[in-house]
Each structure stands twice: as structure tokens, then as C-alpha cells.
Design a protein around this motif. Structure first.
Motif, short mmCIF file in Angstrom:
data_model
loop_
_atom_site.label_atom_id
_atom_site.label_comp_id
_atom_site.label_asym_id
_atom_site.label_seq_id
_atom_site.Cartn_x
_atom_site.Cartn_y
_atom_site.Cartn_z
N PHE A 94 0.85 -1.19 0.00
CA PHE A 94 0.00 0.00 0.00
C PHE A 94 0.88 1.24 0.00
CE2 PHE A 94 -2.51 -3.35 1.90
CZ PHE A 94 -3.77 -3.18 1.33
N THR A 95 0.52 2.21 -0.84
CA THR A 95 1.33 3.42 -0.95
C THR A 95 0.43 4.62 -1.19
OG1 THR A 95 3.16 2.17 -1.95
CG2 THR A 95 3.20 4.56 -2.22
N VAL A 96 0.68 5.70 -0.45
CA VAL A 96 0.04 6.98 -0.75
C VAL A 96 0.78 7.59 -1.94
CG1 VAL A 96 -0.50 9.30 0.10
CG2 VAL A 96 -0.63 7.33 1.65
N ALA A 97 0.05 7.84 -3.02
CA ALA A 97 0.72 8.32 -4.23
C ALA A 97 -0.26 9.08 -5.11
CB ALA A 97 1.33 7.16 -5.01
N ASP A 98 0.29 10.00 -5.88
CA ASP A 98 -0.44 10.76 -6.89
C ASP A 98 -0.34 9.98 -8.21
OD1 ASP A 98 -1.20 12.58 -8.91
OD2 ASP A 98 -0.50 14.29 -7.75
N ALA A 99 -1.46 9.76 -8.86
CA ALA A 99 -1.46 8.98 -10.10
C ALA A 99 -0.66 9.64 -11.22
CB ALA A 99 -2.90 8.76 -10.58
N THR A 100 -0.43 10.94 -11.12
CA THR A 100 0.34 11.63 -12.15
C THR A 100 1.84 11.59 -11.88
OG1 THR A 100 0.16 13.80 -11.07
CG2 THR A 100 -1.59 13.19 -12.60
N LEU A 102 3.75 8.44 -10.20
CA LEU A 102 3.78 7.17 -9.50
C LEU A 102 5.21 6.82 -9.06
CD1 LEU A 102 1.37 5.16 -11.83
CD2 LEU A 102 0.87 5.98 -9.52
N PRO A 103 5.38 6.38 -7.82
CA PRO A 103 6.72 6.10 -7.29
C PRO A 103 7.22 4.69 -7.63
CG PRO A 103 5.12 5.81 -5.55
CD PRO A 103 4.35 6.24 -6.78
N GLN A 108 7.24 -2.01 -14.60
CA GLN A 108 7.21 -2.82 -13.38
C GLN A 108 6.02 -3.76 -13.31
OE1 GLN A 108 8.03 -0.60 -9.80
NE2 GLN A 108 7.08 -2.12 -8.46
N PHE A 109 4.88 -3.40 -13.91
CA PHE A 109 3.63 -4.13 -13.67
C PHE A 109 3.13 -4.84 -14.93
CE2 PHE A 109 3.75 -0.70 -10.56
CZ PHE A 109 3.57 -1.42 -9.38
N GLU A 130 1.63 7.99 -17.06
CA GLU A 130 2.31 7.28 -15.98
C GLU A 130 1.97 5.80 -16.00
OE1 GLU A 130 4.51 8.32 -12.78
OE2 GLU A 130 5.02 8.69 -14.88
N VAL A 131 0.72 5.47 -16.29
CA VAL A 131 0.35 4.06 -16.42
C VAL A 131 1.18 3.40 -17.52
CG1 VAL A 131 -1.50 2.46 -17.07
CG2 VAL A 131 -1.99 4.37 -15.54
N ALA A 132 1.31 4.08 -18.65
CA ALA A 132 2.11 3.53 -19.75
C ALA A 132 3.56 3.34 -19.33
CB ALA A 132 2.01 4.46 -20.96
N ARG A 133 4.06 4.25 -18.53
CA ARG A 133 5.47 4.15 -18.10
C ARG A 133 5.70 2.95 -17.21
NH1 ARG A 133 8.38 5.22 -13.74
NH2 ARG A 133 6.65 6.18 -12.60
#
Length: 204
Positions: A94-100, A102-103, A108-109, A130-133
Motif C-alpha cells: 500500500f502506498t500513498v501516491a499521486d497517479a500523475t 507514481l513512485p 514494473q507491472f 504514468e500508467v504507460a510508463r
């Protein structure tokens, strides 16, 4: 943008999870290629109270799920919920993160999930990038979301707090995904109020 108190109550209502589990998740999984891909690393953007984690595990068979949310309260609630489950926190992060921003590392996924979250993000185009990255080449982006007509109206503005500028309809969402390097494998549009999309990151 974080959920207001009314929407927080709505998303954790048992009826909401029933709909997700019995209607939405089967529709989303029906869009996946057969046989279903092996999902070792999954990312959920905007995990809320943790309902999506169960969907990702039960319906998509993900081995490890990373869940992020902009709201620390949501992360704490989701983590507490799963800590009390029979499986505990095994294979969960679980991570607090901004979708724009991502840490996570590039590529990775295997799969990224958006269960009606991106209509809360003012710069949704940056979030798609960011999803693409963070997706591996040929990785999948599983989407269900609400469109401009559903959130930019008097009733929605009275009940919820959603960004009203730079919103999208179905075709604009598909265009944004293509611009970020995704191939659209399957899409469904419900009267331009909401839609589902399965996209795949291109190799190039």
C-alpha cells in the motif's frame, strides 16, 4: 481530487461491492484475452477502501497487488481491512501516491487497474502517461470510468466533488490512451455516461 464524505460512504456500501463483484468484474474479465494472462504484479490506482484488491485477486488471479491512493485515510482503511482478513497482508503493498507521479520503476507491472478513479484526476492525460510508463511492454490497462455527462451536471455537482474542467467522453478517453501508446483491444460505451476499456501497451 479526494472523495467527499458522501462518496466515501457510497463506495464502501455493501451494494457497491456486490455490483462490482457480480456485474462489473465479470464484464471486465470477459474482455481479457483467453487464456487469461499470468499476472504476477498488478497495480490498482485509487484503491479506496480495498474492494478492488479482492476483485483483482478473485477475478483476475493476480499474485501480487500494489494499491495506491491519494488519500492517506483510504490507504489506512484498506490496509486495516486486509490486515484483518484470513490472508492478511501477504502479497500486498500500500502506498500513498499521486497517479500523475507514481513512485515505481519503468515497466514494473503486468496489469494496471482503474476502477472509476480517473474522472477524479484533473490531469488525467498525465496519469495515463504514468500508467504507460510503469506497465511492461504488452502489459494491460483495465479501465472502467465515468464520463463528462455523468459528472458535469447539476445533480452530480450537488452530491459529489469532481473536477469539472478537462473532462472526457468515451472517444476522448480512447484518443488519450492511443496518444500514450496503447492499443485498444476492447471497449464498451454506456450512453457516454460510463465505459469499459481493455488496452495493451505497445512494444514500440
Amino acid at each position: 481530487m479526494k472523495l467527499n464524505p458522501f462518496e466515501k460512504k457510497l463506495v464502501q456500501h455493501p451494494l457497491r461491492f456486490w455490483l462490482q463483484n457480480h456485474i462489473e468484474a465479470p464484464l471486465l474479465t470477459s474482455m481479457m484475452p483467453k487464456p487469461h494472462p499470468d499476472i504476477r504484479q498488478a497495480l490498482e490506482i485509487g484503491c479506496g477502501f480495498g474492494n478492488g484488491i479482492q476483485l483483482i485477486r478473485d477475478h483476475f488471479g493476480a499474485e501480487h497487488v500494489t494499491a495506491v491512493d491519494l488519500d492517506p485515510e483510504m490507504i489506512a482503511a484498506a490496509k486495516a481491512r486486509w490486515q484483518e482478513s484470513p490472508h492478511g497482508l501477504k502479497q500486498l503493498d500500500f502506498t500513498v501516491a499521486d497517479a500523475t507521479s507514481l513512485p515505481f520503476a519503468d515497466s514494473q507491472f503486468d496489469v494496471v487497474f482503474n476502477f472509476a478513479v480517473f474522472h477524479h484526476i484533473p490531469d488525467w492525460q498525465a496519469a495515463i502517461a504514468e500508467v504507460a510508463r510503469v506497465l511492461k511492454p504488452n502489459g494491460y490497462f483495465v479501465v472502467e470510468d465515468l464520463y463528462r455527462a455523468a459528472i458535469c451536471n447539476p445533480l452530480s455537482r450537488k452530491l459529489f466533488e469532481h473536477p469539472q474542467q478537462n473532462r472526457f467522453n468515451h472517444q476522448e478517453w480512447l484518443s488519450g490512451m492511443r496518444q500514450a501508446g496503447f492499443n485498444i483491444l476492447c471497449d464498451r460505451n454506456l450512453f457516454n455516461l460510463s465505459g469499459m476499456v481493455l488496452a495493451q501497451k505497445s512494444l514500440a
